[in-house]
Enzyme design. Sequence first.
Site, PDB file in Angstrom:
ATOM      1  N   GLN A 137     -24.776  40.216  27.440  1.00 13.82           N
ATOM      2  CA  GLN A 137     -25.705  39.916  28.312  1.00 13.82           C
ATOM      3  C   GLN A 137     -26.169  38.084  27.427  1.00 13.82           C
ATOM      4  N   THR A 138     -26.553  38.077  26.234  1.00 19.25           N
ATOM      5  CA  THR A 138     -26.939  36.761  25.748  1.00 19.25           C
ATOM      6  C   THR A 138     -26.247  35.326  25.645  1.00 19.25           C
ATOM      7  N   SER A 144     -34.103  35.488  26.208  1.00 18.31           N
ATOM      8  CA  SER A 144     -35.016  35.759  25.945  1.00 18.31           C
ATOM      9  C   SER A 144     -35.046  36.080  27.647  1.00 18.31           C
ATOM     10  N   GLN A 330     -52.603  51.599  -4.767  1.00 20.78           N
ATOM     11  CA  GLN A 330     -51.270  52.017  -3.833  1.00 20.78           C
ATOM     12  C   GLN A 330     -51.910  52.517  -3.230  1.00 20.78           C
ATOM     13  N   ARG A 333     -51.794  50.911  -0.062  1.00 26.86           N
ATOM     14  CA  ARG A 333     -51.286  50.141   0.778  1.00 26.86           C
ATOM     15  C   ARG A 333     -49.934  51.088   0.906  1.00 26.86           C
ATOM     16  N   GLU A 424     -33.172  43.436  21.797  1.00 29.61           N
ATOM     17  CA  GLU A 424     -33.234  43.782  23.003  1.00 29.61           C
ATOM     18  C   GLU A 424     -34.557  43.794  23.275  1.00 29.61           C
ATOM     19  N   ASP A 426     -37.446  40.046  21.972  1.00 32.09           N
ATOM     20  CA  ASP A 426     -38.128  39.320  21.249  1.00 32.09           C
ATOM     21  C   ASP A 426     -39.401  40.223  21.488  1.00 32.09           C
TER      22      ASP A 426
HETATM   23  C1  LIG Z   1     -28.691  54.571  20.700  1.00 35.34           C
HETATM   24  C2  LIG Z   1     -28.287  54.105  20.526  1.00 35.34           C
HETATM   25  C3  LIG Z   1     -29.155  53.292  20.626  1.00 35.34           C
HETATM   26  C4  LIG Z   1     -29.043  51.374  20.533  1.00 35.34           C
HETATM   27  C5  LIG Z   1     -27.525  50.916  20.482  1.00 35.34           C
HETATM   28  C6  LIG Z   1     -26.729  50.221  19.257  1.00 35.34           C
HETATM   29  C7  LIG Z   1     -27.592  49.240  18.869  1.00 35.34           C
HETATM   30  C8  LIG Z   1     -28.771  48.484  18.478  1.00 35.34           C
HETATM   31  C9  LIG Z   1     -27.977  47.626  18.225  1.00 35.34           C
HETATM   32  C10 LIG Z   1     -28.037  45.684  18.962  1.00 35.34           C
HETATM   33  C11 LIG Z   1     -28.726  45.853  20.176  1.00 35.34           C
HETATM   34  C12 LIG Z   1     -28.782  44.592  20.799  1.00 35.34           C
HETATM   35  C13 LIG Z   1     -28.700  44.762  22.284  1.00 35.34           C
HETATM   36  C14 LIG Z   1     -29.268  43.160  23.096  1.00 35.34           C
HETATM   37  O1  LIG Z   1     -30.312  42.621  22.022  1.00 35.34           O
HETATM   38  S1  LIG Z   1     -29.197  43.413  24.655  1.00 35.34           S
HETATM   39  C15 LIG Z   1     -29.791  41.963  24.860  1.00 35.34           C
HETATM   40  C16 LIG Z   1     -31.447  42.032  24.841  1.00 35.34           C
HETATM   41  N1  LIG Z   1     -32.197  41.473  26.221  1.00 35.34           N
HETATM   42  C17 LIG Z   1     -33.024  41.427  26.385  1.00 35.34           C
HETATM   43  O2  LIG Z   1     -34.052  42.240  25.687  1.00 35.34           O
HETATM   44  C18 LIG Z   1     -33.767  40.358  26.926  1.00 35.34           C
HETATM   45  C19 LIG Z   1     -35.395  39.816  26.821  1.00 35.34           C
HETATM   46  N2  LIG Z   1     -35.998  39.465  28.372  1.00 35.34           N
HETATM   47  C20 LIG Z   1     -36.076  40.063  29.213  1.00 35.34           C
HETATM   48  O3  LIG Z   1     -36.333  41.414  29.164  1.00 35.34           O
HETATM   49  C21 LIG Z   1     -35.989  39.718  30.402  1.00 35.34           C
HETATM   50  O4  LIG Z   1     -35.767  38.417  30.657  1.00 35.34           O
HETATM   51  C22 LIG Z   1     -37.836  39.796  30.421  1.00 35.34           C
HETATM   52  C23 LIG Z   1     -38.271  38.982  29.307  1.00 35.34           C
HETATM   53  C24 LIG Z   1     -38.962  40.637  31.032  1.00 35.34           C
HETATM   54  C25 LIG Z   1     -37.942  38.421  32.140  1.00 35.34           C
HETATM   55  O5  LIG Z   1     -36.899  38.857  33.396  1.00 35.34           O
HETATM   56  P1  LIG Z   1     -37.330  38.538  34.572  1.00 35.34           P
HETATM   57  O6  LIG Z   1     -36.616  38.990  35.073  1.00 35.34           O
HETATM   58  O7  LIG Z   1     -37.752  37.154  34.147  1.00 35.34           O
HETATM   59  O8  LIG Z   1     -38.970  39.048  34.863  1.00 35.34           O
HETATM   60  P2  LIG Z   1     -40.408  38.658  35.112  1.00 35.34           P
HETATM   61  O9  LIG Z   1     -40.778  37.495  35.816  1.00 35.34           O
HETATM   62  O10 LIG Z   1     -40.874  38.576  34.094  1.00 35.34           O
HETATM   63  O11 LIG Z   1     -40.750  39.914  36.062  1.00 35.34           O
HETATM   64  C26 LIG Z   1     -40.455  40.330  37.001  1.00 35.34           C
HETATM   65  C27 LIG Z   1     -40.736  41.992  37.347  1.00 35.34           C
HETATM   66  O12 LIG Z   1     -40.284  43.096  36.737  1.00 35.34           O
HETATM   67  C28 LIG Z   1     -40.589  43.687  35.788  1.00 35.34           C
HETATM   68  N3  LIG Z   1     -39.851  43.721  33.969  1.00 35.34           N
HETATM   69  C29 LIG Z   1     -39.416  43.300  33.923  1.00 35.34           C
HETATM   70  N4  LIG Z   1     -38.524  43.599  33.274  1.00 35.34           N
HETATM   71  C30 LIG Z   1     -38.462  44.665  33.156  1.00 35.34           C
HETATM   72  C31 LIG Z   1     -37.459  46.305  32.461  1.00 35.34           C
HETATM   73  N5  LIG Z   1     -36.689  45.844  32.231  1.00 35.34           N
HETATM   74  N6  LIG Z   1     -37.693  47.466  33.471  1.00 35.34           N
HETATM   75  C32 LIG Z   1     -38.111  47.934  34.923  1.00 35.34           C
HETATM   76  N7  LIG Z   1     -39.527  45.951  34.984  1.00 35.34           N
HETATM   77  C33 LIG Z   1     -39.151  45.478  34.301  1.00 35.34           C
HETATM   78  C34 LIG Z   1     -41.712  42.931  35.601  1.00 35.34           C
HETATM   79  O13 LIG Z   1     -43.142  44.153  34.825  1.00 35.34           O
HETATM   80  C35 LIG Z   1     -42.762  42.544  36.146  1.00 35.34           C
HETATM   81  O14 LIG Z   1     -42.772  43.513  37.010  1.00 35.34           O
HETATM   82  P3  LIG Z   1     -44.038  42.521  38.321  1.00 35.34           P
HETATM   83  O15 LIG Z   1     -44.217  44.109  39.317  1.00 35.34           O
HETATM   84  O16 LIG Z   1     -45.254  42.200  37.502  1.00 35.34           O
HETATM   85  O17 LIG Z   1     -43.822  41.478  39.089  1.00 35.34           O
HETATM   86  C1  FAD Z   2     -28.644  41.179  15.620  1.00 36.94           C
HETATM   87  C2  FAD Z   2     -28.386  41.306  16.854  1.00 36.94           C
HETATM   88  C3  FAD Z   2     -27.978  41.274  17.063  1.00 36.94           C
HETATM   89  C4  FAD Z   2     -27.666  41.586  19.059  1.00 36.94           C
HETATM   90  N1  FAD Z   2     -26.949  42.100  19.967  1.00 36.94           N
HETATM   91  C5  FAD Z   2     -26.499  41.404  21.302  1.00 36.94           C
HETATM   92  C6  FAD Z   2     -25.970  42.496  22.006  1.00 36.94           C
HETATM   93  O1  FAD Z   2     -24.644  43.247  22.051  1.00 36.94           O
HETATM   94  N2  FAD Z   2     -25.706  41.883  23.217  1.00 36.94           N
HETATM   95  C7  FAD Z   2     -26.637  40.974  23.400  1.00 36.94           C
HETATM   96  O2  FAD Z   2     -26.618  40.959  24.617  1.00 36.94           O
HETATM   97  N3  FAD Z   2     -27.533  40.867  22.861  1.00 36.94           N
HETATM   98  C8  FAD Z   2     -27.624  40.760  21.727  1.00 36.94           C
HETATM   99  N4  FAD Z   2     -28.573  39.821  20.906  1.00 36.94           N
HETATM  100  C9  FAD Z   2     -29.681  38.524  21.228  1.00 36.94           C
HETATM  101  C10 FAD Z   2     -30.576  39.519  21.649  1.00 36.94           C
HETATM  102  O3  FAD Z   2     -30.707  40.078  22.084  1.00 36.94           O
HETATM  103  C11 FAD Z   2     -31.499  37.800  21.371  1.00 36.94           C
HETATM  104  O4  FAD Z   2     -30.603  37.432  20.448  1.00 36.94           O
HETATM  105  C12 FAD Z   2     -33.048  37.756  21.844  1.00 36.94           C
HETATM  106  O5  FAD Z   2     -33.085  39.167  23.603  1.00 36.94           O
HETATM  107  C13 FAD Z   2     -34.110  36.929  21.375  1.00 36.94           C
HETATM  108  O6  FAD Z   2     -34.015  36.187  22.504  1.00 36.94           O
HETATM  109  P1  FAD Z   2     -32.834  34.811  21.791  1.00 36.94           P
HETATM  110  O7  FAD Z   2     -32.314  34.517  21.210  1.00 36.94           O
HETATM  111  O8  FAD Z   2     -32.792  33.828  23.307  1.00 36.94           O
HETATM  112  O9  FAD Z   2     -34.583  34.553  21.126  1.00 36.94           O
HETATM  113  P2  FAD Z   2     -35.833  33.398  22.448  1.00 36.94           P
HETATM  114  O10 FAD Z   2     -35.909  33.007  23.261  1.00 36.94           O
HETATM  115  O11 FAD Z   2     -34.901  32.022  21.377  1.00 36.94           O
HETATM  116  O12 FAD Z   2     -36.861  32.875  20.901  1.00 36.94           O
HETATM  117  C14 FAD Z   2     -36.864  32.208  20.247  1.00 36.94           C
HETATM  118  C15 FAD Z   2     -38.656  32.037  19.930  1.00 36.94           C
HETATM  119  O13 FAD Z   2     -38.611  31.699  21.036  1.00 36.94           O
HETATM  120  C16 FAD Z   2     -40.712  32.838  21.452  1.00 36.94           C
HETATM  121  N5  FAD Z   2     -39.993  32.386  22.989  1.00 36.94           N
HETATM  122  C17 FAD Z   2     -39.390  32.623  24.044  1.00 36.94           C
HETATM  123  N6  FAD Z   2     -40.309  32.576  24.606  1.00 36.94           N
HETATM  124  C18 FAD Z   2     -41.426  33.384  24.901  1.00 36.94           C
HETATM  125  C19 FAD Z   2     -42.563  32.932  26.232  1.00 36.94           C
HETATM  126  N7  FAD Z   2     -42.066  33.293  26.552  1.00 36.94           N
HETATM  127  N8  FAD Z   2     -43.401  33.230  25.403  1.00 36.94           N
HETATM  128  C20 FAD Z   2     -43.582  32.751  24.437  1.00 36.94           C
HETATM  129  N9  FAD Z   2     -42.647  32.291  23.372  1.00 36.94           N
HETATM  130  C21 FAD Z   2     -41.618  33.191  23.312  1.00 36.94           C
HETATM  131  C22 FAD Z   2     -40.389  33.702  21.017  1.00 36.94           C
HETATM  132  O14 FAD Z   2     -41.257  34.431  20.092  1.00 36.94           O
HETATM  133  C23 FAD Z   2     -39.092  33.087  19.720  1.00 36.94           C
HETATM  134  O15 FAD Z   2     -40.249  33.413  18.706  1.00 36.94           O
HETATM  135  C24 FAD Z   2     -28.312  40.271  19.673  1.00 36.94           C
HETATM  136  C25 FAD Z   2     -29.423  39.798  19.044  1.00 36.94           C
HETATM  137  C26 FAD Z   2     -29.344  40.252  16.975  1.00 36.94           C
HETATM  138  C27 FAD Z   2     -30.696  39.790  15.958  1.00 36.94           C
END
Ligand SMILES: CC/C=C\C/C=C\C/C=C\CCCC(=O)SCCNC(=O)CCNC(=O)[C@H](O)C(C)(C)COP(=O)(O)OP(=O)(O)OC[C@H]1O[C@@H](n2cnc3c(N)ncnc32)[C@H](O)[C@@H]1OP(=O)(O)O
Ligand code: FAD
Length: 664
Positions: A137-138, A144, A330, A333, A424, A426
Amino acid sequence: MEALDYHAEERRKAEFNLDEMKIVWAGSRRNYELSDRVARLVASDPVFRKDNRTMLTRKDLFKDTLRKAAHAWKRIIDLRLSEEEANMLRSYVDQPAFTDLHWGMFIPAIKGQGTSEQHEKWLPMAYKMQIIGCYAQTELGHGSNVQGLETTATFDPQTDEFDLHSPTLTSSKWWPGGLGKVSTHAVVYARLITGGQDHGVHGFIVQLRGLDDHLPLPGITVGDIGMKFGSGAYNSMDNGLLRFDHVRIPRNQMLMRVSQVTREGKFVQSDVPRQLVYGTMVYVRQTIVSDASCALARAVCIATRYSAVRRQFGSQNGGPEIQVIDYKTQQSRLFPLLASAYAFRFVGEWLKWLYTDVTQRLQANDFSTLPEAHACTAGLKSMTTSVTADAIEECRKLCGGHGYLSNSGLPELFAVYIPTCTYEGDNVVLLLQVARFLMKTVSQLGSGKKPVGTTAYMGRAEHLMQCRCEVEMAQDWLKPSTILEAFEARAVRMSIACAKSLGKFSNPEDGFAELSPDLVEVAIAHCQLIVVSKFLEKLQQDIPGKGVKRQLEILCNVYALHLLHKHLGDFVATGCITPNQGALANEQLRLLYAQVRPNAIALVDAFNYTDHYLGSILGCYDGNVYQKLYQEAWKDPLNDTVVPDGYLEYLRPILKQHIRTARL
Ligand SMILES: CC/C=C\C/C=C\C/C=C\CCCC(=O)SCCNC(=O)CCNC(=O)[C@H](O)C(C)(C)COP(=O)(O)OP(=O)(O)OC[C@H]1O[C@@H](n2cnc3c(N)ncnc32)[C@H](O)[C@@H]1OP(=O)(O)O
Ligand SMILES: Cc1cc2nc3c(=O)[nH]c(=O)nc-3n(C[C@H](O)[C@H](O)[C@H](O)COP(=O)(O)OP(=O)(O)OC[C@H]3O[C@@H](n4cnc5c(N)ncnc54)[C@H](O)[C@@H]3O)c2cc1C
């Protein structure tokens, strides 16, 4: 000969039935038995040895990870382990690997966003690991902001295919675990374009590498993104980069549960909310909360056991010095962290229930609880991981100098754990999602729509806005209803104050941006309330075993009152409690620490961690810390020779310079 146990005296002091507490921690007798068996299986297998891990080069570490993953898979097949047991086995191997993403995200993404035909085609191959997948995805430019992703998937009606393309440098996929060197497939998130129209981000199953030669397919550039924080730690994972140069995939590889593209290229949005595209993240955030309790428990187990062995100062008449665990600083904490481990365990159990419930509802096309599930998973993921990351570092400090040694287990645990605050979602970005949900709930209070679930307390805003805490003596703080009301009143008052401030802005989005630091605090207050209330609910259950419930009550009170003490400013400023009542809470907290003290070692024994899993000399079960530290020091490669490599080139010339100087 009886094994030496330096903690024997501590263990004798325990005032509760340890075996029953182990079952409470594991969630059930069955879970306990399964997890105990699998943990021992891993601990006794030499292939899963990990004590030399931080010494390995990146390449050797990665190969070691491949070897362990292959061996784990063989054990799973040979022993016919269930999916649950297999997950346990992988987690006890305790080395981040591509398999985490294959089982934890690739398969769930297909399950959650694919159609039944797609399930039938892809899942059997994935379950047998005939294909290995990741979650891409990222991108380099966006993590984010998922809606800001740039990779495109353009439908070509001529060929009934999608053309996947990375139009800019910043559109390169960047970070996905398992992508760099292993995955044959990925669920790729890309902007769907049909007939020149952009329909936003959707998931696509894409093959990346040949199944016979493992080489990237035409048009695909793929590799590892490089070393990450710390030695060992997350460097066992091949977080990768990926670019597409007009890569073609058949139309039926778009995950089509949420929206579809017809043969003619028509985009069809089903009545399923588009947010289901984010469903895999909700699932994983929920698992991260349970994992937080495990990581926190691990750090706390190490620091507690070591604090009982370590002695400093206070010897009287030549007697032993004071165990550092007896210092009140201790305790103040350490014990809140111990209580937090239990608190996160129970809230994790509840969140799992909530997730299962929402999944069943979604299958029946009931989407009503999705916003609540999103807010709870996002908020609790954020809160529990931030606390745990800080707590691991605090546990390192609690172990003094020896905590800084790699073989204390704490540096690597810290390095491997801290990215949970970022991946997953920030943590700040996720808390702002919770804040949005709370502000929406407050704005609907007057509309007759009754808040439900974790925001039900807001329905009692009228009472909570004016209620006065009735605590007069320290022990009044032990009443569950008093604690709960204080946390509810603080959360609702902070929410309503923020909502009022937001109302002063003509543009709500400007207001949200301006007030975001306050909104983050509101979200934290709400999440802390959830954890406290779920701990209190746990105590309503029938909990067997001598003294077990009593210990949990003590821990629950420690958890709540330490938060109250830490955030006293919020509680007093919002008028929920007076400064004097705050002082009484602190007085009660000190009394509670004294009650935890005799049970501390048994409370960490209840986690039932093997020495292998803990991976810490300071935390080993028998407490024979000094001898093990001494023996271990001699195993360091620097001690392979008495005189170090480099002596002749670099040390000797310096040491001998006085001879040259004297000759001048
Ligand atoms: C068992 C094994 C387990 C784990 C796997 C193993 C190892 C793990 C190790 C590493 C894994 C790491 C993997 C990753 O990092 S994958 C990438 C992850 N990326 C992110 O998490 C990105 C974060 N950003 C977002 O989720 C979205 O961009 C957002 C911040 C939520 C904003 O989205 P956007 O579309 O712009 O939405 P908004 O306009 O803010 O909201 C619209 C509307 O949608 C609702 N909303 C948003 N997200 C969700 C959701 N997930 N589910 C349901 N609804 C959602 C939001 O509340 C809003 O609702 P309204 O009612 O206000 O309209
Ligand atoms: C170890 C590791 C494993 C990962 N694995 C995967 C994977 O398997 N698949 C995948 O797709 N991705 C993966 N990722 C990516 C990960 O999901 C993203 O790095 C994460 O979602 C954060 O996004 P970013 O890097 O764009 O941070 P940024 O959004 O660039 O964050 C930078 C700073 O900006 C701030 N910020 C950003 N937006 C806002 C806002 N709207 N308001 C206020 N502050 C804000 C944040 O708080 C942070 O301080 C992984 C990352 C790491 C570190």
